[in-house]
Design a protein around this motif. Sequence first.
Motif, PDB file in Angstrom:
ATOM      1  N   ILE A   6      20.030 -11.736   5.629  1.00  0.00           N
ATOM      2  CA  ILE A   6      20.289 -13.194   5.191  1.00  0.00           C
ATOM      3  C   ILE A   6      21.699 -13.460   5.446  1.00  0.00           C
ATOM      4  N   SER A   7      22.558 -12.707   5.142  1.00  0.00           N
ATOM      5  CA  SER A   7      24.047 -12.785   5.346  1.00  0.00           C
ATOM      6  C   SER A   7      24.660 -11.430   5.286  1.00  0.00           C
ATOM      7  N   ASP A   8      25.886 -11.262   5.503  1.00  0.00           N
ATOM      8  CA  ASP A   8      26.308  -9.830   5.479  1.00  0.00           C
ATOM      9  C   ASP A   8      26.288  -9.102   4.290  1.00  0.00           C
ATOM     10  N   ARG A   9      25.891  -9.641   3.273  1.00  0.00           N
ATOM     11  CA  ARG A   9      25.662  -9.067   1.859  1.00  0.00           C
ATOM     12  C   ARG A   9      24.313  -9.181   1.262  1.00  0.00           C
ATOM     13  N   ALA A  10      23.317  -9.828   2.235  1.00  0.00           N
ATOM     14  CA  ALA A  10      22.248 -10.075   1.366  1.00  0.00           C
ATOM     15  C   ALA A  10      20.973  -9.841   2.381  1.00  0.00           C
ATOM     16  N   VAL A  11      19.890  -9.195   1.890  1.00  0.00           N
ATOM     17  CA  VAL A  11      18.717  -9.254   2.901  1.00  0.00           C
ATOM     18  C   VAL A  11      17.511  -9.512   2.078  1.00  0.00           C
ATOM     19  N   ALA A  12      16.377  -9.916   2.843  1.00  0.00           N
ATOM     20  CA  ALA A  12      15.052 -10.312   2.328  1.00  0.00           C
ATOM     21  C   ALA A  12      14.207  -9.605   3.022  1.00  0.00           C
ATOM     22  N   LEU A  13      12.939  -9.230   1.826  1.00  0.00           N
ATOM     23  CA  LEU A  13      11.924  -8.636   2.395  1.00  0.00           C
ATOM     24  C   LEU A  13      10.642  -9.309   2.044  1.00  0.00           C
ATOM     25  N   PRO A  14       9.979 -10.101   3.139  1.00  0.00           N
ATOM     26  CA  PRO A  14       8.882 -10.956   2.849  1.00  0.00           C
ATOM     27  C   PRO A  14       7.704  -9.979   2.627  1.00  0.00           C
ATOM     28  N   LEU A  15       7.037  -9.992   2.120  1.00  0.00           N
ATOM     29  CA  LEU A  15       5.586  -9.320   1.902  1.00  0.00           C
ATOM     30  C   LEU A  15       4.377 -10.024   2.337  1.00  0.00           C
ATOM     31  N   VAL A  16       3.516  -9.497   3.087  1.00  0.00           N
ATOM     32  CA  VAL A  16       2.321 -10.135   3.359  1.00  0.00           C
ATOM     33  C   VAL A  16       1.046  -9.278   3.407  1.00  0.00           C
ATOM     34  N   GLY A  17       0.074  -9.900   2.607  1.00  0.00           N
ATOM     35  CA  GLY A  17      -1.127  -8.729   2.634  1.00  0.00           C
ATOM     36  C   GLY A  17      -1.264  -8.225   1.415  1.00  0.00           C
ATOM     37  N   SER A  18      -2.103  -7.109   1.348  1.00  0.00           N
ATOM     38  CA  SER A  18      -2.213  -6.511   0.173  1.00  0.00           C
ATOM     39  C   SER A  18      -1.297  -5.169   0.125  1.00  0.00           C
ATOM     40  N   ILE A  19      -1.046  -4.905  -1.006  1.00  0.00           N
ATOM     41  CA  ILE A  19      -0.150  -3.467  -1.167  1.00  0.00           C
ATOM     42  C   ILE A  19      -1.014  -2.558  -1.783  1.00  0.00           C
ATOM     43  N   ASP A  20      -0.821  -1.332  -1.267  1.00  0.00           N
ATOM     44  CA  ASP A  20      -1.404  -0.097  -1.992  1.00  0.00           C
ATOM     45  C   ASP A  20      -0.401   0.925  -2.335  1.00  0.00           C
ATOM     46  N   GLN A  21      -0.822   2.075  -2.745  1.00  0.00           N
ATOM     47  CA  GLN A  21       0.288   3.129  -3.316  1.00  0.00           C
ATOM     48  C   GLN A  21       1.046   3.522  -2.077  1.00  0.00           C
ATOM     49  N   ARG A  22       0.477   3.746  -0.948  1.00  0.00           N
ATOM     50  CA  ARG A  22       1.405   3.997   0.242  1.00  0.00           C
ATOM     51  C   ARG A  22       2.364   2.952   0.790  1.00  0.00           C
ATOM     52  N   ARG A  23       1.931   1.657   0.688  1.00  0.00           N
ATOM     53  CA  ARG A  23       2.845   0.732   1.140  1.00  0.00           C
ATOM     54  C   ARG A  23       3.776   0.347  -0.127  1.00  0.00           C
ATOM     55  N   ALA A  24       3.555   0.690  -1.464  1.00  0.00           N
ATOM     56  CA  ALA A  24       4.366   0.413  -2.375  1.00  0.00           C
ATOM     57  C   ALA A  24       5.313   1.254  -2.167  1.00  0.00           C
ATOM     58  N   ASN A  25       5.080   2.783  -1.888  1.00  0.00           N
ATOM     59  CA  ASN A  25       6.392   3.651  -1.698  1.00  0.00           C
ATOM     60  C   ASN A  25       7.134   3.127  -0.483  1.00  0.00           C
ATOM     61  N   LEU A  26       6.294   2.752   0.504  1.00  0.00           N
ATOM     62  CA  LEU A  26       7.188   2.306   1.871  1.00  0.00           C
ATOM     63  C   LEU A  26       8.088   1.078   1.457  1.00  0.00           C
ATOM     64  N   ILE A  27       7.833   0.109   0.587  1.00  0.00           N
ATOM     65  CA  ILE A  27       8.531  -0.906   0.259  1.00  0.00           C
ATOM     66  C   ILE A  27       9.990  -0.568  -0.496  1.00  0.00           C
ATOM     67  N   ILE A  28       9.686   0.424  -1.394  1.00  0.00           N
ATOM     68  CA  ILE A  28      10.780   1.115  -2.255  1.00  0.00           C
ATOM     69  C   ILE A  28      11.806   1.699  -1.101  1.00  0.00           C
ATOM     70  N   GLU A  29      11.224   2.453  -0.143  1.00  0.00           N
ATOM     71  CA  GLU A  29      12.016   3.153   0.934  1.00  0.00           C
ATOM     72  C   GLU A  29      12.678   2.416   1.541  1.00  0.00           C
ATOM     73  N   THR A  30      12.168   1.136   2.178  1.00  0.00           N
ATOM     74  CA  THR A  30      12.572   0.334   3.169  1.00  0.00           C
ATOM     75  C   THR A  30      13.765  -0.405   2.311  1.00  0.00           C
TER      76      THR A  30
END
Length: 295
Positions: free
Chosen positions: A165-189
């Motif tokens: 978003i800027s030099d000090r801010a980012v955004a993570l737009p999530l779409v769809g369903s979230i399972d355990q694997r994707r939840a861990n991926l969100i945290i990692e990302t």
Amino acid sequence: MTPDPQQILRELNDLRHRYAMLVRALRLMIYDYDVATGAIVWSGETVAVCGREVNELDGGIAQWEALIHPDDREQALKLLNEAEANLSEYDVEYRFQHKNGSYVWIFDRGYFLAGPDGKAARMVGMMQNISEIKAIEFERLQMQEEIIAAQERALRELSTPLVPISDRAVALPLVGSIDQRRANLIIETLLEGVANRGAEMVIIDITGVNTVDTFIADALIRAARAVRLLGAHVILTGISPEVAQTLVSLGADLSVFETRATLQDGIALVMNNHLSPSARRSDNPINPLMRRRKE
């Protein structure tokens, strides 16, 4: 009508010729195994299959066993014993030592024939060198794994797209369903994005998330807590009235978030750098770090 011996002989010779042509064309190594003595009579394309002449294959069943790759020998013998006991087909693939010392892949198919006592007396069959087929199969599997890995990387990027978003801010737009694997991926990302970009503020937008239940609420909270440990502030956007009601009914701890109704509101908050009183409290880990960065 009395059969013509000459005609019968011609037909037999023709049959033998066709058989020899088939063996040569398919490069088959033919065997006739005497179960009682362990002797094996070899014929056919032995050189094409394993590099050995027929007179170099006079060791019977013991030699055949010894030439099988050690890692494949137990399974090959197990299936042989089962086929012998049941008078059934022997159908197996294994690695077999070539005369040059290397191992070639063999397709071995044989049939047991019963003696007068009803037990296996002979086994006839063929061996074929399928190393080229195996090599092609290995390349195909390797290519398939590479394609799957590439698709996995693409899916990771698409499922968790971190947008600056800027030099000090980012955004993570999530779409769809979230399972355990994707939840861990969100945290990692999120953690990688904050660490690599030095982000101070992170927007998690859940406008496109299908449903918000206890698991998803917990996953979002875990993500926010992990990000806060790196000194970044988390803003949760895309909270509809229905989602808000669900979160309240679930008793989710939203104190780790700054919340806004829409992604646009979250971006405006980032650009204005206006945090809630709870985000400016002295016990919030973001404040000392942000102050040091500004200094």
